[in-house]
Design a protein around this motif. Structure first.
Motif, PDB file in Angstrom:
ATOM      1  N   THR A 152       1.454  -9.463   7.031  1.00  0.00           N
ATOM      2  CA  THR A 152       1.041  -8.194   6.430  1.00  0.00           C
ATOM      3  C   THR A 152       0.322  -8.413   5.102  1.00  0.00           C
ATOM      4  O   THR A 152      -0.569  -7.641   4.735  1.00  0.00           O
ATOM      5  N   LYS A 153       0.682  -9.460   4.403  1.00  0.00           N
ATOM      6  CA  LYS A 153      -0.033  -9.771   3.162  1.00  0.00           C
ATOM      7  C   LYS A 153      -1.471 -10.171   3.465  1.00  0.00           C
ATOM      8  O   LYS A 153      -2.406  -9.781   2.753  1.00  0.00           O
ATOM      9  N   TYR A 154      -1.658 -10.923   4.530  1.00  0.00           N
ATOM     10  CA  TYR A 154      -3.004 -11.339   4.914  1.00  0.00           C
ATOM     11  C   TYR A 154      -3.830 -10.145   5.412  1.00  0.00           C
ATOM     12  O   TYR A 154      -5.009 -10.015   5.080  1.00  0.00           O
ATOM     13  N   LEU A 155      -3.219  -9.267   6.177  1.00  0.00           N
ATOM     14  CA  LEU A 155      -3.945  -8.122   6.735  1.00  0.00           C
ATOM     15  C   LEU A 155      -4.323  -7.100   5.670  1.00  0.00           C
ATOM     16  O   LEU A 155      -5.366  -6.454   5.761  1.00  0.00           O
ATOM     17  N   GLY A 156      -3.489  -6.910   4.684  1.00  0.00           N
ATOM     18  CA  GLY A 156      -3.718  -5.850   3.713  1.00  0.00           C
ATOM     19  C   GLY A 156      -3.095  -4.547   4.182  1.00  0.00           C
ATOM     20  O   GLY A 156      -2.776  -4.360   5.364  1.00  0.00           O
ATOM     21  N   ALA A 157      -2.951  -3.613   3.258  1.00  0.00           N
ATOM     22  CA  ALA A 157      -2.198  -2.384   3.532  1.00  0.00           C
ATOM     23  C   ALA A 157      -2.815  -1.553   4.651  1.00  0.00           C
ATOM     24  O   ALA A 157      -2.105  -1.042   5.523  1.00  0.00           O
ATOM     25  N   LYS A 158      -4.130  -1.398   4.642  1.00  0.00           N
ATOM     26  CA  LYS A 158      -4.764  -0.511   5.624  1.00  0.00           C
ATOM     27  C   LYS A 158      -4.623  -1.049   7.042  1.00  0.00           C
ATOM     28  O   LYS A 158      -4.208  -0.338   7.958  1.00  0.00           O
ATOM     29  N   GLN A 159      -4.969  -2.309   7.225  1.00  0.00           N
ATOM     30  CA  GLN A 159      -4.888  -2.859   8.572  1.00  0.00           C
ATOM     31  C   GLN A 159      -3.443  -3.060   9.006  1.00  0.00           C
ATOM     32  O   GLN A 159      -3.116  -2.925  10.188  1.00  0.00           O
ATOM     33  N   THR A 160      -2.565  -3.358   8.071  1.00  0.00           N
ATOM     34  CA  THR A 160      -1.142  -3.467   8.394  1.00  0.00           C
ATOM     35  C   THR A 160      -0.621  -2.162   8.973  1.00  0.00           C
ATOM     36  O   THR A 160       0.150  -2.151   9.945  1.00  0.00           O
ATOM     37  N   ALA A 161      -1.043  -1.043   8.384  1.00  0.00           N
ATOM     38  CA  ALA A 161      -0.586   0.260   8.865  1.00  0.00           C
ATOM     39  C   ALA A 161      -0.978   0.472  10.321  1.00  0.00           C
ATOM     40  O   ALA A 161      -0.178   0.944  11.134  1.00  0.00           O
ATOM     41  N   ASP A 220      14.450   1.365   2.449  1.00  0.00           N
ATOM     42  CA  ASP A 220      14.313   1.300   0.984  1.00  0.00           C
ATOM     43  C   ASP A 220      13.360   0.155   0.641  1.00  0.00           C
ATOM     44  O   ASP A 220      13.793  -0.943   0.271  1.00  0.00           O
ATOM     45  N   PRO A 221      12.067   0.383   0.768  1.00  0.00           N
ATOM     46  CA  PRO A 221      11.110  -0.707   0.556  1.00  0.00           C
ATOM     47  C   PRO A 221      11.006  -1.111  -0.916  1.00  0.00           C
ATOM     48  O   PRO A 221      11.257  -0.319  -1.823  1.00  0.00           O
ATOM     49  N   VAL A 222      10.617  -2.354  -1.109  1.00  0.00           N
ATOM     50  CA  VAL A 222      10.331  -2.869  -2.444  1.00  0.00           C
ATOM     51  C   VAL A 222       8.834  -2.716  -2.681  1.00  0.00           C
ATOM     52  O   VAL A 222       8.021  -3.096  -1.827  1.00  0.00           O
ATOM     53  N   SER A 223       8.470  -2.154  -3.813  1.00  0.00           N
ATOM     54  CA  SER A 223       7.064  -1.794  -4.061  1.00  0.00           C
ATOM     55  C   SER A 223       6.129  -2.993  -4.029  1.00  0.00           C
ATOM     56  O   SER A 223       4.946  -2.858  -3.711  1.00  0.00           O
ATOM     57  N   THR A 224       6.634  -4.169  -4.356  1.00  0.00           N
ATOM     58  CA  THR A 224       5.769  -5.353  -4.391  1.00  0.00           C
ATOM     59  C   THR A 224       5.643  -6.045  -3.035  1.00  0.00           C
ATOM     60  O   THR A 224       4.888  -7.007  -2.904  1.00  0.00           O
ATOM     61  N   ASP A 225       6.373  -5.569  -2.040  1.00  0.00           N
ATOM     62  CA  ASP A 225       6.306  -6.181  -0.711  1.00  0.00           C
ATOM     63  C   ASP A 225       5.068  -5.689   0.048  1.00  0.00           C
ATOM     64  O   ASP A 225       4.649  -4.534  -0.117  1.00  0.00           O
TER      65      ASP A 225
END
Length: 748
Positions: free
Chosen positions: A369-378, A415-420
């Motif tokens: 998910t770090k490699y994909l980025g937030a948009k593509q991860t979604a 309860d996600p961690v904001s930096t994850d």
């Protein structure tokens, strides 16, 4: 003129009282025209002239002409009598009636004249009689004929034929009337056709207009809804093409699954638009309540839930329906895990990882998910949530004779961690829907927190490989407290009445690595979590992991906690001593070794007490790619390389340590020998029997992309797992085959 255009005055008919006819009789050959024959052979043509005054004519009238003359005489006699009656009654007759009678008489005479004019030429065509024969009888016949005509024909009678001018005029007028009638008919036909064409054009125009309006509604309404309801900055609506495909065309996003939300997008608060609470951002809307709600229990959203539920389902006759208590400890539970769904595991879904070069370091869900980025991860992750496990999954699980499902889930959906980099909270909605599908088919649920803040074991199935920051390291205590707070939320939520009968087992944390953690810290955390969950009113069985300490080491620990259950995971492939056994040796160990352990642990006098097997499998090798981490090998073939050299295995581990191969275990099950399939089936059934000496078992896992020996679904299809979980053929009291003597190699 009254009576008709061609009527004539009867008083002028006397001047036509006599009529002559010239009849020419030609003798013709039966074989052709006379002009083609020799004149010396043909008989001479004899002209015959018949008049009323020539009584001495020495010519014989032909029989046909004679009959015509007689008929004509009779008609003339009748017409004469009719004219006499008309003259006698003319004085008293109405002029109109008189004229009508005259016209009628004239028409009869005209008709008779026309018939005669046709008949006479026909008579002329008759062949001539023999000349000598005519000469002998002509005088007598002519004389007799004249006598008859003299006696029958009145001297003052006359026939008034139509003149050629009158007949031509009559024909012309008839032609004119017919042409006018034809033109009128053509005009009526043209008018009718024109009217039909106009009606057809009007109908076509109306249909086209209606179709256009419907098409515009179909196009514009969804577009308008999406424009109003979607926030373009929402992660669920961004990314590349990976979320599109065969299932595209629906959902809240418009390119997902299910129907568009029925809610009015204007009812969604501005602050909620584009968030995970906004149904117009949902990829999948099937069986979700798409009405927007901000309601929460324990700080956790009830999004997607319907207000009613039904706990009357009974999955099979061996277990009670959901609204009746399950007799744990007396009736064994038989279940399966939904691994690789809400938290990825590389060997279950290798397609997420094998597309990337090893140098990119994509080895778990965190790095992916770090490699994909937030948009593509979604896009990528929500599509996976929607398609990897569906309602059909629960239906198939029930049909296989199973009665429980264990659902692993990670902390970042709660309860996600904001930096994850993980996709936050979206999986929560899919977890809630999965519980409802289990309810529908009468399956009880064990919730299993598979990943916790900071990481409880550092393995890839916890989300992040190589990180152990729970109860360990600088942030260990903070992460431990945060995980307790999360359990406070979860237990409050699942203490609701709707979950009383369906959530019967509640797991605290999966596989805490107690061999690398301080044991007392883990025990204290477990005790605190138990008190918190019970204090929030959750009555489910509370499950904790054995931490790989061994069942015999749990006697006397955490005693006195009612409803606390010890969870152990049994495999022979992660231990060098066990993986190196023969096939027969592994089957014997499943019966006697694990059977003894389970019975001992389940007895509070000899072990911890209530014990269950939360994971096990039939694989007797660790050959499946990515099982030991992405990019590493296997113990079986001796090519398992870890960053820590002390953990690596560089010597083949099959029995004998020679020619160990993963080709067969990783190959097509259709090519497996009957003997190999027999071993796999007996090995699985032996474990099931041993684990049922305690509280029962849950197989790891229901389905995989490729790994047949790790998929319950694929094992049933391959014939290496029982078709019905509670209908098995092998028992540990049966003789155990010696597979070496039977000829099965130990190299696979």
């Amino acid at each position: 003129m009254a009576g008709g255009r061609h009527s004539r005055n009867p008083s002028n008919s006397r001047e036509y009282s006599r009529r002559s006819a010239h009849i020419r009789l030609d003798s013709r050959s039966r074989s052709g025209r006379g002009s083609d024959r020799d004149p010396s052979v043909d008989p001479p043509r004899i002209p015959v002239l018949i008049t009323d005054d020539d009584d001495d004519e020495d010519i014989r009238t032909p029989p046909h002409a004679r009959r015509l003359s007689q008929s004509r005489a009779r008609r003339l006699s009748r017409e004469q009598r009719e004219r006499e009656r008309e003259r006698n009654s003319s004085a008293n007759a109405n002029p109109t009636q008189t004229q009508t009678r005259r016209n009628s008489s004239h028409r009869r005479r005209s008709s008779a004249t026309r018939r005669e004019s046709v008949a006479i030429p026909a008579a002329a065509a008759l062949p001539a009689a023999d000349e000598s024969h005519r000469a002998s009888r002509s005088s007598k016949l002519l004389e007799k004929d004249r006598d008859r005509r003299s006696s029958r024909l009145p001297t003052d009678s006359a026939i008034i034929p139509l003149s050629e001018e009158s007949l031509a005029a009559f024909n012309k007028e008839e032609e004119y009337r017919r042409s006018r009638a034809l033109k009128r008919e053509e005009r009526r036909e043209k008018k009718t056709m024109g009217e039909l064409k106009r009606r057809k054009r009007r109908s076509c125009c109306i249909l086209c207009a209606v179709a256009f309006v419907i098409l515009m509604i179909i196009i514009l309404v969804p577009v308008g809804v999406l424009v109003i309801g979607k926030n373009n900055s929402s992660p669920a609506n961004a990314g590349g093409n990976e979320a599109s495909g065969a299932n595209s065309g629906g959902g809240g996003t418009g390119n997902g699954i299910g129907k568009a939300p029925t809610a009015n997008p204007n009812t969604i608060p501005t602050a909620a638009k584009g968030t995970y609470l906004d149904p117009f951002t949902w990829y999948d809307t099937r069986d979700f309540n798409t009405t927007y709600t901000s309601a929460a229990v324990g700080g956790l959203s009830i999004m997607g839930l319907n207000s009613s539920w039904d706990d009357s389902a009974q999955v099979n006759p061996n277990v009670p329906p959901l609204n009746k208590p399950f007799p744990y400890g007396k009736t064994p539970m038989r279940g399966v895990n939904l691994g690789g769904w809400l938290v990825l595991e590389p060997f279950i879904t290798p397609s997420f990882f094998n597309k990337y070069d090893k140098s990119l370091g994509v080895v778990d869900e965190y790095t992916l998910t770090k490699y994909l980025g937030a948009k593509q991860t979604a896009q990528v992750m929500e599509k996976h949530y929607a398609t990897f496990i569906t309602e059909q999954t629960f239906q198939e699980i029930a049909a296989a004779g199973l009665d429980h499902v264990r659902i692993p889930y990670p902390y970042w959906i709660v309860d996600p961690v904001s930096t994850d980099p993980y996709l936050p909270r979206v999986g929560w909605r899919y977890l809630l829907r999965g519980i409802e599908w289990a309810r529908k088919y009468g399956l009880r649920v064990k919730l299993d927190l598979h990943s916790i803040q900071g990481g409880q074991n550092g393995w890839n199935h916890s989300g992040r490989q190589g990180v152990l920051n729970w109860l360990n390291g600088t942030d260990g205590a903070a992460n431990a407290q945060r995980s307790l707070d999360m359990h406070g939320q979860l237990s409050t939520f699942f203490a609701q009445p709707r979950y009383k009968n369906i959530i019967t087992m509640y797991g605290l944390v999966n596989e805490p690595r107690m061999t690398a953690l301080v044991l007392n810290d883990v025990l204290n955390w477990t005790a605190n979590a138990y008190e918190l969950v019970r204090g929030n009113g959750l009555d489910a069985k509370i499950v904790f992991g054995d931490g790989f300490l061994g069942l015999e080491n749990w006697k006397g620990r955490l005693s006195g906690y009612d409803g606390l259950v010890l969870d152990v995971h049994q495999y022979v492939i992660f231990n060098i001593g066990q993986i190196a056994q023969t096939h027969t040796g592994k089957l014997q160990f499943a019966c006697s070794g694990w059977g003894t352990q389970m019975a001992q642990s389940n007895d509070p006098t000899t072990g911890f007490g209530p014990t269950m097997v939360g994971e096990f499998g039939q694989a007797d090798t660790d050959c499946v790619p990515y099982l030991n981490n992405v990019g590493t090998g296997s113990r079986w073939e001796g090519n398992l390389i870890f960053p820590d050299p002390s953990a690596s295995v560089t010597t083949p581990s099959c029995h004998g340590g020679v020619n160990c191969s993963c080709d067969v275990p990783n190959g097509d099950p259709a090519k497996w020998s009957a003997l190999y399939k027999d071993f796999l089936l007996k090995f699985a059934e032996a474990q099931m029997e041993s684990f049922e000496l305690a509280w029962g078992w849950m197989y790891w896992t229901w389905d995989t992309e490729d790994a047949v020996q790790w998929s319950y679904k694929k094992g049933v299809a391959a014939g290496t797992l029982p078709q019905i979980a509670y209908e098995r053929n092998f028992t540990c009291s049966d003789p155990i085959p010696d597979y070496g003597i039977l000829g099965m190699p130990e190299t696979f």
